[in-house]
Design an enzyme around this catalytic site. Structure first.
Site, PDB file in Angstrom:
ATOM      1  N   GLY A 172       1.811   2.788  10.686  1.00  0.00           N
ATOM      2  CA  GLY A 172       2.776   3.870  10.537  1.00  0.00           C
ATOM      3  C   GLY A 172       3.419   4.301  11.841  1.00  0.00           C
ATOM      4  N   HIS A 194      -9.749   1.725   4.102  1.00  0.00           N
ATOM      5  CA  HIS A 194      -8.506   1.925   4.855  1.00  0.00           C
ATOM      6  C   HIS A 194      -8.757   2.932   5.978  1.00  0.00           C
ATOM      7  CE1 HIS A 194      -4.463   3.059   5.962  1.00  0.00           C
ATOM      8  NE2 HIS A 194      -4.085   1.903   5.451  1.00  0.00           N
ATOM      9  N   GLU A 230      -7.100   5.315   7.081  1.00  0.00           N
ATOM     10  CA  GLU A 230      -6.819   6.719   6.748  1.00  0.00           C
ATOM     11  C   GLU A 230      -8.003   7.323   5.998  1.00  0.00           C
ATOM     12  OE1 GLU A 230      -3.022   5.988   4.922  1.00  0.00           O
ATOM     13  OE2 GLU A 230      -2.224   5.489   6.898  1.00  0.00           O
ATOM     14  N   ASN A 262       0.862  -1.185   0.000  1.00  0.00           N
ATOM     15  CA  ASN A 262       0.000   0.000   0.000  1.00  0.00           C
ATOM     16  C   ASN A 262       0.901   1.239   0.000  1.00  0.00           C
ATOM     17  OD1 ASN A 262      -1.909   1.954   0.326  1.00  0.00           O
ATOM     18  ND2 ASN A 262      -2.390   1.439   2.455  1.00  0.00           N
ATOM     19  N   SER A 321       2.678  -1.672  10.496  1.00  0.00           N
ATOM     20  CA  SER A 321       4.118  -1.757  10.765  1.00  0.00           C
ATOM     21  C   SER A 321       4.694  -3.146  10.505  1.00  0.00           C
ATOM     22  CB  SER A 321       4.437  -1.289  12.197  1.00  0.00           C
ATOM     23  OG  SER A 321       4.037   0.069  12.363  1.00  0.00           O
ATOM     24  N   GLU A 357      -6.239  -4.296  10.417  1.00  0.00           N
ATOM     25  CA  GLU A 357      -5.203  -3.282  10.619  1.00  0.00           C
ATOM     26  C   GLU A 357      -5.524  -2.467  11.871  1.00  0.00           C
ATOM     27  OE1 GLU A 357      -2.951  -2.457   6.725  1.00  0.00           O
ATOM     28  OE2 GLU A 357      -4.550  -0.987   6.921  1.00  0.00           O
ATOM     29  N   LYS A 406       0.098   4.271  -0.555  1.00  0.00           N
ATOM     30  CA  LYS A 406      -0.552   5.511  -0.109  1.00  0.00           C
ATOM     31  C   LYS A 406      -0.227   6.640  -1.098  1.00  0.00           C
ATOM     32  CE  LYS A 406      -0.342   3.554   4.462  1.00  0.00           C
ATOM     33  NZ  LYS A 406      -0.350   3.721   5.910  1.00  0.00           N
TER      34      LYS A 406
END
Ligand code: PGA
Length: 253
Positions: free
Chosen positions: A176, A98, A100, A12, A215, A170, A14
Protein backbone atom coordinates in the site's frame (compact mmCIF):
# COMPACT_ATOMS: atom_id res chain seq x y z
CA UNK A 1 10.93 -33.07 -14.77
CA UNK A 2 8.43 -31.57 -12.30
CA UNK A 3 5.19 -30.16 -13.73
CA UNK A 4 5.42 -26.42 -14.47
CA UNK A 5 3.72 -24.38 -11.78
CA UNK A 6 0.46 -22.77 -12.85
CA UNK A 7 0.57 -19.03 -12.10
CA UNK A 8 -1.91 -17.65 -9.56
CA UNK A 9 -3.04 -14.06 -9.18
CA UNK A 10 -5.21 -13.06 -6.23
CA UNK A 11 -7.19 -9.86 -5.71
CA UNK A 12 -7.05 -8.94 -2.03
CA UNK A 13 -9.87 -6.43 -1.69
CA UNK A 14 -9.34 -5.97 2.05
CA UNK A 15 -12.24 -3.98 3.57
CA UNK A 16 -13.61 -2.77 0.24
CA UNK A 17 -16.66 -3.38 -1.93
CA UNK A 18 -20.30 -4.02 -1.13
CA UNK A 19 -22.09 -7.05 -2.57
CA UNK A 20 -23.33 -4.95 -5.50
CA UNK A 21 -19.84 -3.62 -6.22
CA UNK A 22 -18.36 -7.10 -5.96
CA UNK A 23 -20.91 -8.44 -8.42
CA UNK A 24 -20.20 -5.63 -10.88
CA UNK A 25 -16.49 -6.37 -10.71
CA UNK A 26 -17.00 -10.05 -11.52
CA UNK A 27 -19.39 -9.20 -14.34
CA UNK A 28 -16.75 -6.98 -15.94
CA UNK A 29 -13.92 -9.42 -15.35
CA UNK A 30 -15.70 -12.63 -16.32
CA UNK A 31 -15.80 -12.51 -20.13
CA UNK A 32 -12.17 -11.37 -20.40
CA UNK A 33 -10.95 -14.34 -18.38
CA UNK A 34 -12.18 -16.85 -20.93
CA UNK A 35 -9.20 -16.18 -23.21
CA UNK A 36 -6.72 -15.86 -20.40
CA UNK A 37 -5.12 -19.29 -20.57
CA UNK A 38 -2.93 -20.79 -17.91
CA UNK A 39 -3.52 -18.77 -14.77
CA UNK A 40 -5.56 -19.27 -11.64
CA UNK A 41 -7.52 -16.15 -10.75
CA UNK A 42 -8.61 -15.76 -7.13
CA UNK A 43 -10.78 -12.98 -5.73
CA UNK A 44 -10.75 -12.29 -1.98
CA UNK A 45 -13.83 -10.24 -1.11
CA UNK A 46 -14.80 -9.11 2.40
CA UNK A 47 -16.71 -11.83 4.25
CA UNK A 48 -20.07 -10.13 3.61
CA UNK A 49 -19.64 -10.69 -0.14
CA UNK A 50 -18.26 -14.25 -0.01
CA UNK A 51 -21.54 -16.01 -0.52
CA UNK A 52 -22.72 -13.81 -3.40
CA UNK A 53 -19.38 -13.86 -5.23
CA UNK A 54 -18.99 -17.62 -4.78
CA UNK A 55 -22.42 -18.17 -6.28
CA UNK A 56 -21.61 -15.85 -9.16
CA UNK A 57 -18.20 -17.43 -9.79
CA UNK A 58 -19.63 -20.94 -9.75
CA UNK A 59 -18.99 -22.55 -13.13
CA UNK A 60 -16.36 -19.95 -14.09
CA UNK A 61 -12.60 -20.14 -13.67
CA UNK A 62 -12.57 -17.57 -10.84
CA UNK A 63 -11.97 -18.93 -7.36
CA UNK A 64 -13.09 -17.17 -4.20
CA UNK A 65 -10.98 -16.73 -1.06
CA UNK A 66 -11.77 -15.43 2.40
CA UNK A 67 -9.34 -13.02 4.05
CA UNK A 68 -9.09 -14.80 7.40
CA UNK A 69 -10.63 -17.62 9.47
CA UNK A 70 -10.50 -19.21 12.92
CA UNK A 71 -8.82 -22.57 13.47
CA UNK A 72 -11.59 -24.10 15.56
CA UNK A 73 -14.55 -25.76 13.85
CA UNK A 74 -17.21 -24.01 15.93
CA UNK A 75 -17.78 -22.64 19.40
CA UNK A 76 -17.85 -19.53 21.53
CA UNK A 77 -15.65 -17.28 19.36
CA UNK A 78 -17.69 -14.15 18.78
CA UNK A 79 -16.97 -12.50 15.47
CA UNK A 80 -15.07 -15.43 13.99
CA UNK A 81 -15.80 -17.87 11.16
CA UNK A 82 -14.45 -21.39 10.70
CA UNK A 83 -13.00 -23.17 7.68
CA UNK A 84 -16.14 -25.29 7.40
CA UNK A 85 -18.28 -22.14 7.32
CA UNK A 86 -16.17 -20.74 4.49
CA UNK A 87 -16.57 -23.97 2.54
CA UNK A 88 -20.29 -23.80 3.31
CA UNK A 89 -20.65 -20.44 1.51
CA UNK A 90 -18.59 -21.63 -1.46
CA UNK A 91 -15.10 -20.32 -0.71
CA UNK A 92 -12.21 -22.23 -2.30
CA UNK A 93 -9.31 -20.60 -0.50
CA UNK A 94 -8.35 -18.43 2.46
CA UNK A 95 -5.70 -15.77 2.99
CA UNK A 96 -3.89 -16.37 6.28
CA UNK A 97 -1.41 -14.24 8.19
CA UNK A 98 -1.73 -11.07 6.14
CA UNK A 99 0.54 -8.42 7.66
CA UNK A 100 -2.45 -6.19 8.38
CA UNK A 101 -3.91 -8.98 10.49
CA UNK A 102 -0.56 -9.55 12.16
CA UNK A 103 0.10 -5.86 12.84
CA UNK A 104 -3.38 -4.47 13.51
CA UNK A 105 -5.35 -7.42 14.86
CA UNK A 106 -2.86 -9.44 16.85
CA UNK A 107 -2.55 -12.43 14.52
CA UNK A 108 0.15 -14.70 15.91
CA UNK A 109 2.35 -17.42 14.46
CA UNK A 110 0.90 -19.76 17.11
CA UNK A 111 -2.61 -19.21 15.74
CA UNK A 112 -1.37 -19.56 12.15
CA UNK A 113 0.25 -22.88 13.02
CA UNK A 114 -3.27 -24.11 13.71
CA UNK A 115 -5.03 -22.21 10.92
CA UNK A 116 -2.96 -23.58 8.03
CA UNK A 117 -3.64 -27.28 8.79
CA UNK A 118 -7.30 -26.47 9.59
CA UNK A 119 -7.72 -24.84 6.17
CA UNK A 120 -6.06 -27.79 4.40
CA UNK A 121 -8.19 -30.29 6.32
CA UNK A 122 -11.34 -28.46 5.25
CA UNK A 123 -10.30 -28.49 1.59
CA UNK A 124 -9.45 -24.79 1.38
CA UNK A 125 -6.33 -23.59 -0.41
CA UNK A 126 -4.32 -21.64 2.19
CA UNK A 127 -2.60 -18.48 0.91
CA UNK A 128 -0.11 -17.79 3.70
CA UNK A 129 1.45 -14.32 3.85
CA UNK A 130 4.88 -13.64 5.28
CA UNK A 131 7.23 -10.67 5.09
CA UNK A 132 9.56 -8.35 6.92
CA UNK A 133 9.23 -4.74 8.04
CA UNK A 134 11.47 -2.02 6.66
CA UNK A 135 13.46 -1.91 9.91
CA UNK A 136 14.02 -5.67 9.72
CA UNK A 137 15.22 -5.42 6.11
CA UNK A 138 17.52 -2.52 6.96
CA UNK A 139 18.96 -4.55 9.81
CA UNK A 140 19.69 -7.44 7.42
CA UNK A 141 17.11 -9.64 9.14
CA UNK A 142 14.84 -10.47 6.19
CA UNK A 143 15.77 -14.14 6.01
CA UNK A 144 15.66 -14.53 9.78
CA UNK A 145 12.10 -13.16 9.81
CA UNK A 146 10.96 -15.31 6.89
CA UNK A 147 12.51 -18.39 8.46
CA UNK A 148 10.85 -17.68 11.81
CA UNK A 149 7.41 -17.11 10.27
CA UNK A 150 7.60 -20.11 7.95
CA UNK A 151 8.91 -22.51 10.57
CA UNK A 152 6.21 -21.50 13.03
CA UNK A 153 3.27 -21.20 10.65
CA UNK A 154 3.95 -24.49 8.85
CA UNK A 155 5.16 -26.45 11.87
CA UNK A 156 2.16 -28.77 11.94
CA UNK A 157 1.72 -29.24 8.19
CA UNK A 158 2.51 -32.68 6.79
CA UNK A 159 5.60 -32.04 4.60
CA UNK A 160 3.98 -33.85 1.65
CA UNK A 161 1.20 -31.24 1.70
CA UNK A 162 3.47 -28.20 1.56
CA UNK A 163 2.95 -28.11 -2.20
CA UNK A 164 -0.77 -27.53 -1.59
CA UNK A 165 -0.10 -24.21 0.12
CA UNK A 166 0.40 -20.90 -1.64
CA UNK A 167 2.89 -18.63 0.09
CA UNK A 168 2.88 -14.91 -0.57
CA UNK A 169 6.04 -12.98 0.16
CA UNK A 170 4.81 -9.52 1.05
CA UNK A 171 7.45 -7.11 2.35
CA UNK A 172 5.49 -4.87 4.72
CA UNK A 173 7.28 -1.75 3.51
CA UNK A 174 5.89 -2.36 0.01
CA UNK A 175 2.23 -2.90 0.97
CA UNK A 176 0.00 0.00 0.00
CA UNK A 177 3.01 2.31 -0.15
CA UNK A 178 3.59 2.46 -3.90
CA UNK A 179 7.09 1.13 -3.21
CA UNK A 180 7.68 -2.22 -4.86
CA UNK A 181 10.45 -4.67 -4.10
CA UNK A 182 12.99 -4.85 -6.90
CA UNK A 183 12.82 -7.96 -9.03
CA UNK A 184 16.06 -9.09 -7.37
CA UNK A 185 14.66 -8.59 -3.87
CA UNK A 186 11.47 -10.48 -4.77
CA UNK A 187 13.34 -13.37 -6.38
CA UNK A 188 15.86 -13.57 -3.55
CA UNK A 189 13.11 -13.79 -0.91
CA UNK A 190 10.92 -16.33 -2.71
CA UNK A 191 13.86 -18.51 -3.61
CA UNK A 192 14.82 -18.47 0.06
CA UNK A 193 11.26 -19.59 0.87
CA UNK A 194 11.45 -22.39 -1.71
CA UNK A 195 14.76 -23.50 -0.28
CA UNK A 196 13.23 -23.70 3.18
CA UNK A 197 10.33 -25.80 1.88
CA UNK A 198 12.83 -28.04 0.08
CA UNK A 199 14.46 -28.72 3.41
CA UNK A 200 11.25 -30.49 4.40
CA UNK A 201 10.07 -32.00 1.09
CA UNK A 202 11.81 -31.45 -2.25
CA UNK A 203 8.81 -32.41 -4.42
CA UNK A 204 6.43 -30.21 -2.46
CA UNK A 205 8.88 -27.31 -2.69
CA UNK A 206 9.07 -27.70 -6.46
CA UNK A 207 5.29 -27.59 -6.83
CA UNK A 208 4.39 -24.94 -4.19
CA UNK A 209 3.30 -21.68 -5.72
CA UNK A 210 5.05 -18.62 -4.32
CA UNK A 211 3.64 -15.15 -4.89
CA UNK A 212 4.96 -11.65 -4.55
CA UNK A 213 2.74 -8.96 -3.03
CA UNK A 214 3.27 -5.27 -2.33
CA UNK A 215 2.27 -2.48 -4.71
CA UNK A 216 2.03 -4.83 -7.67
CA UNK A 217 0.40 -3.07 -10.61
CA UNK A 218 0.05 -3.43 -14.37
CA UNK A 219 3.33 -1.58 -14.93
CA UNK A 220 5.52 -3.83 -12.79
CA UNK A 221 3.66 -7.18 -12.73
CA UNK A 222 5.36 -8.75 -15.76
CA UNK A 223 8.91 -8.28 -14.58
CA UNK A 224 8.12 -9.43 -11.05
CA UNK A 225 6.31 -12.54 -12.23
CA UNK A 226 9.04 -13.28 -14.78
CA UNK A 227 11.38 -14.14 -11.89
CA UNK A 228 12.00 -17.88 -11.84
CA UNK A 229 10.54 -18.49 -8.38
CA UNK A 230 7.71 -15.91 -8.48
CA UNK A 231 4.58 -17.79 -9.54
CA UNK A 232 2.09 -14.95 -9.35
CA UNK A 233 0.92 -12.06 -7.23
CA UNK A 234 -1.24 -11.03 -4.30
CA UNK A 235 -2.62 -7.69 -5.35
CA UNK A 236 -4.24 -5.14 -3.05
CA UNK A 237 -4.87 -1.60 -4.30
CA UNK A 238 -4.57 -2.40 -8.01
CA UNK A 239 -7.08 -5.25 -7.67
CA UNK A 240 -9.98 -2.92 -6.92
CA UNK A 241 -10.19 -1.89 -10.56
CA UNK A 242 -11.18 -4.75 -12.89
CA UNK A 243 -9.11 -3.41 -15.80
CA UNK A 244 -5.94 -3.10 -13.72
CA UNK A 245 -6.50 -6.51 -12.17
CA UNK A 246 -7.12 -8.08 -15.56
CA UNK A 247 -3.91 -6.56 -16.90
CA UNK A 248 -2.00 -8.18 -14.03
CA UNK A 249 -3.70 -11.54 -14.70
CA UNK A 250 -2.70 -11.22 -18.36
CA UNK A 251 0.88 -10.49 -17.34
CA UNK A 252 0.89 -13.78 -15.40
CA UNK A 253 -0.53 -15.95 -18.17
P1 PGA B 1 -1.00 -3.56 -2.20
O1 PGA B 1 -1.45 -4.67 -1.13
O2 PGA B 1 -1.00 -4.23 -3.54
O3 PGA B 1 -2.05 -2.48 -2.08
O4 PGA B 1 0.34 -3.10 -1.79
C1 PGA B 1 -0.99 -5.99 -1.24
C2 PGA B 1 -1.52 -6.80 -0.09
O5 PGA B 1 -1.67 -6.24 1.01
O6 PGA B 1 -1.81 -7.99 -0.23
Amino acid sequence: MPEPRRPLVAANWKMNKTVVEAREFLERLGPSLEDLGEVDVVVCPPSTALSATAAQANGTSVRIAAQNMHFEESGAYTGEVSAAMLVDVGADAVVLGHSERRQLFGETDEALARKVPAALAAGLLPILCIGETEAERDAGETETVLRRQLSADLADVDPARLGDIVIAYEPIWAIGTGRTATTEQAQEAVSFVRGMLAGRDADAAASARLLYGGSMKPGNASELMAQPDVDGGLVGGASLDPDDFLAICQAAA
